[in-house]
Design a protein around this motif. Structure first.
Motif, PDB file in Angstrom:
ATOM      1  N   LEU A 255      -5.269  -1.621   2.486  1.00 41.84           N
ATOM      2  CA  LEU A 255      -4.046  -0.856   2.321  1.00 41.84           C
ATOM      3  C   LEU A 255      -3.330  -0.703   3.656  1.00 41.84           C
ATOM      4  CD1 LEU A 255      -2.492   0.747   0.156  1.00 41.84           C
ATOM      5  CD2 LEU A 255      -3.825   2.744   0.800  1.00 41.84           C
ATOM      6  N   LEU A 256      -2.024  -0.895   3.614  1.00 42.09           N
ATOM      7  CA  LEU A 256      -1.187  -0.772   4.803  1.00 42.09           C
ATOM      8  C   LEU A 256      -0.235   0.393   4.590  1.00 42.09           C
ATOM      9  CD1 LEU A 256      -0.949  -2.640   7.337  1.00 42.09           C
ATOM     10  CD2 LEU A 256       1.005  -3.680   6.238  1.00 42.09           C
ATOM     11  N   ASP A 257      -0.181   1.341   5.535  1.00 39.15           N
ATOM     12  CA  ASP A 257       0.760   2.460   5.385  1.00 39.15           C
ATOM     13  C   ASP A 257       2.126   2.062   5.944  1.00 39.15           C
ATOM     14  OD1 ASP A 257       0.492   2.633   8.145  1.00 39.15           O
ATOM     15  OD2 ASP A 257      -0.627   4.510   8.114  1.00 39.15           O
ATOM     16  N   ALA A 258       3.124   2.923   5.739  1.00 39.41           N
ATOM     17  CA  ALA A 258       4.502   2.600   6.110  1.00 39.41           C
ATOM     18  C   ALA A 258       4.679   2.316   7.600  1.00 39.41           C
ATOM     19  CB  ALA A 258       5.450   3.706   5.644  1.00 39.41           C
TER      20      ALA A 258
ATOM     21  N   ASP B 194       2.962  -0.705  -7.681  1.00 38.23           N
ATOM     22  CA  ASP B 194       4.072   0.219  -7.888  1.00 38.23           C
ATOM     23  C   ASP B 194       3.623   1.338  -8.825  1.00 38.23           C
ATOM     24  OD1 ASP B 194       6.494   1.464  -8.109  1.00 38.23           O
ATOM     25  OD2 ASP B 194       7.501  -0.202  -9.134  1.00 38.23           O
ATOM     26  N   ARG B 195       3.567   2.553  -8.298  1.00 41.56           N
ATOM     27  CA  ARG B 195       3.114   3.707  -9.078  1.00 41.56           C
ATOM     28  C   ARG B 195       4.264   4.633  -9.459  1.00 41.56           C
ATOM     29  NH1 ARG B 195       0.251   6.811  -5.933  1.00 41.56           N
ATOM     30  NH2 ARG B 195       0.613   5.719  -3.996  1.00 41.56           N
ATOM     31  N   ASP B 196       5.494   4.172  -9.302  1.00 41.60           N
ATOM     32  CA  ASP B 196       6.672   4.963  -9.650  1.00 41.60           C
ATOM     33  C   ASP B 196       6.935   4.791 -11.144  1.00 41.60           C
ATOM     34  OD1 ASP B 196       8.902   6.537  -9.508  1.00 41.60           O
ATOM     35  OD2 ASP B 196      10.191   4.984  -8.664  1.00 41.60           O
ATOM     36  N   THR B 197       6.293   5.618 -11.943  1.00 44.50           N
ATOM     37  CA  THR B 197       6.362   5.489 -13.399  1.00 44.50           C
ATOM     38  C   THR B 197       6.931   6.757 -14.009  1.00 44.50           C
ATOM     39  OG1 THR B 197       4.111   6.326 -13.591  1.00 44.50           O
ATOM     40  CG2 THR B 197       4.370   3.946 -13.472  1.00 44.50           C
ATOM     41  N   PRO B 198       7.380   6.694 -15.264  1.00 46.77           N
ATOM     42  CA  PRO B 198       7.875   7.902 -15.938  1.00 46.77           C
ATOM     43  C   PRO B 198       6.725   8.891 -16.179  1.00 46.77           C
ATOM     44  CG  PRO B 198       7.916   6.010 -17.429  1.00 46.77           C
ATOM     45  CD  PRO B 198       7.517   5.502 -16.087  1.00 46.77           C
ATOM     46  N   PRO B 199       7.048  10.135 -16.515  1.00 51.41           N
ATOM     47  CA  PRO B 199       6.008  11.159 -16.687  1.00 51.41           C
ATOM     48  C   PRO B 199       4.909  10.794 -17.692  1.00 51.41           C
ATOM     49  CG  PRO B 199       8.166  12.195 -16.670  1.00 51.41           C
ATOM     50  CD  PRO B 199       8.386  10.706 -16.667  1.00 51.41           C
ATOM     51  N   ASN B 200       5.251  10.040 -18.733  1.00 51.67           N
ATOM     52  CA  ASN B 200       4.218   9.695 -19.706  1.00 51.67           C
ATOM     53  C   ASN B 200       3.392   8.482 -19.280  1.00 51.67           C
ATOM     54  OD1 ASN B 200       6.087   7.677 -20.069  1.00 51.67           O
ATOM     55  ND2 ASN B 200       6.007   7.720 -22.297  1.00 51.67           N
ATOM     56  N   GLY B 201       3.649   7.944 -18.083  1.00 52.82           N
ATOM     57  CA  GLY B 201       2.911   6.780 -17.605  1.00 52.82           C
ATOM     58  C   GLY B 201       2.272   6.996 -16.251  1.00 52.82           C
TER      59      GLY B 201
ATOM     60  N   VAL C 262      10.647  -2.100  -0.044  1.00 56.14           N
ATOM     61  CA  VAL C 262       9.199  -1.865  -0.022  1.00 56.14           C
ATOM     62  C   VAL C 262       8.828  -0.688   0.875  1.00 56.14           C
ATOM     63  CG1 VAL C 262       6.932  -2.870   0.464  1.00 56.14           C
ATOM     64  CG2 VAL C 262       8.726  -4.280  -0.553  1.00 56.14           C
ATOM     65  N   LEU C 263       9.311  -0.681   2.104  1.00 54.39           N
ATOM     66  CA  LEU C 263       8.898   0.370   3.033  1.00 54.39           C
ATOM     67  C   LEU C 263       9.331   1.769   2.587  1.00 54.39           C
ATOM     68  CD1 LEU C 263       9.341  -1.260   6.549  1.00 54.39           C
ATOM     69  CD2 LEU C 263       7.294  -1.041   5.143  1.00 54.39           C
ATOM     70  N   VAL C 264      10.488   1.866   1.947  1.00 53.52           N
ATOM     71  CA  VAL C 264      10.956   3.180   1.477  1.00 53.52           C
ATOM     72  C   VAL C 264       9.984   3.757   0.436  1.00 53.52           C
ATOM     73  CG1 VAL C 264      12.809   4.401   0.287  1.00 53.52           C
ATOM     74  CG2 VAL C 264      13.367   2.753   2.084  1.00 53.52           C
ATOM     75  N   PRO C 265       9.638   3.021  -0.640  1.00 50.49           N
ATOM     76  CA  PRO C 265       8.678   3.585  -1.601  1.00 50.49           C
ATOM     77  C   PRO C 265       7.268   3.747  -1.029  1.00 50.49           C
ATOM     78  CG  PRO C 265       9.567   1.486  -2.433  1.00 50.49           C
ATOM     79  CD  PRO C 265      10.251   1.795  -1.150  1.00 50.49           C
ATOM     80  N   VAL C 266       6.870   2.870  -0.098  1.00 58.44           N
ATOM     81  CA  VAL C 266       5.557   3.054   0.548  1.00 58.44           C
ATOM     82  C   VAL C 266       5.554   4.363   1.310  1.00 58.44           C
ATOM     83  CG1 VAL C 266       4.039   2.176   2.371  1.00 58.44           C
ATOM     84  CG2 VAL C 266       4.916   0.614   0.630  1.00 58.44           C
ATOM     85  N   ASN C 267       6.638   4.648   2.008  1.00 54.68           N
ATOM     86  CA  ASN C 267       6.762   5.896   2.761  1.00 54.68           C
ATOM     87  C   ASN C 267       6.778   7.110   1.834  1.00 54.68           C
ATOM     88  OD1 ASN C 267       6.881   7.160   5.267  1.00 54.68           O
ATOM     89  ND2 ASN C 267       9.114   7.340   5.169  1.00 54.68           N
ATOM     90  N   LEU C 268       7.381   6.971   0.653  1.00 53.82           N
ATOM     91  CA  LEU C 268       7.436   8.072  -0.321  1.00 53.82           C
ATOM     92  C   LEU C 268       6.107   8.255  -1.067  1.00 53.82           C
ATOM     93  CD1 LEU C 268      10.961   7.436  -1.887  1.00 53.82           C
ATOM     94  CD2 LEU C 268      10.300   9.299  -0.343  1.00 53.82           C
ATOM     95  N   GLY C 269       5.240   7.262  -0.970  1.00 55.04           N
ATOM     96  CA  GLY C 269       3.953   7.351  -1.650  1.00 55.04           C
ATOM     97  C   GLY C 269       3.979   6.877  -3.091  1.00 55.04           C
ATOM     98  N   THR C 270       5.036   6.171  -3.493  1.00 54.35           N
ATOM     99  CA  THR C 270       5.118   5.681  -4.873  1.00 54.35           C
ATOM    100  C   THR C 270       4.732   4.207  -4.982  1.00 54.35           C
ATOM    101  OG1 THR C 270       7.461   5.153  -4.588  1.00 54.35           O
ATOM    102  CG2 THR C 270       6.908   7.328  -5.511  1.00 54.35           C
TER     103      THR C 270
END
Length: 174
Positions: A7-10, A80-87, A53-61
């Motif tokens: 894993l690589l952080d932002a 990519d873990r930016d999913t709707p509430p039911n996912g 990529v770097l923006v969502p990595v920085n946000l943690g999504t």
């Protein structure tokens, strides 16, 4: 020798933006179908990593995994873990990239497994031939053919008319 994906952080990804851009550029130049077409410049590749990529990595999504060989990034995969509430229990594996000169060495499988793709544990995905659920399922060639509704209707009508004919016949014979 390639290292297993990690894993690589932002901040670390930002520091290696040039290598990430070179990897994406090399894959697209080699014909990879990853939502980019030629002509494709290193500046466009850098803009993708920086803005998408770097923006969502920085946000943690989004998680960014890389594989290295001799200090150079030779493969990446994103989760990519930016999913709707039911996912919230789901994620999407995206942009699995391996440098053309490092393909066919198992990096893609290792990166996909590290990110939690269906090949993470062989035999655990229902589509896998070794999955117990799949082994119990009969093959299509031995399964009985489905009967259409019209065929069932004709069979029902025929049995009714046979029963009616039998009743009439029994009435006339007595």
């Amino acid at each position: 020798m390639s290292t297993p994906p990690f894993l690589l952080d932002a901040p670390m990804a930002a520091a290696r933006l040039g290598q990430l851009s070179a990897l994406l550029h090399a894959c697209v130049e080699d014909g990879a179908s990853v939502n980019f077409v030629n002509p494709f410049t290193l500046d466009e590749a850098e803009a993708y990593w920086r803005d998408k990529v770097l923006v969502p990595v920085n946000l943690g999504t989004r998680d960014l995994f890389i594989a290295e060989s001799d200090g150079r990034i030779v493969g990446t995969v994103q989760l990519d873990r930016d999913t709707p509430p039911n996912g919230r229990h789901r994620a999407e594996v995206t942009k699995l990239l391996v440098r053309p000169d490092h393909r066919r060495q198992g990096l893609g499988d290792a990166a996909d497994g590290r990110a939690g793709g269906p090949r993470a544990v062989p035999g655990t995905h229902p589509a896998h031939p070794g999955h117990p659920q799949r082994r119990r399922r009969p093959s299509r060639s031995t399964a009985p053919a489905a009967t259409s509704r019209s065929a069932r209707s004709r069979a029902t009508a025929a049995s009714r008319s046979t029963a009616a004919w039998t009743r009439r016949r029994s009435c006339t014979n007595t």
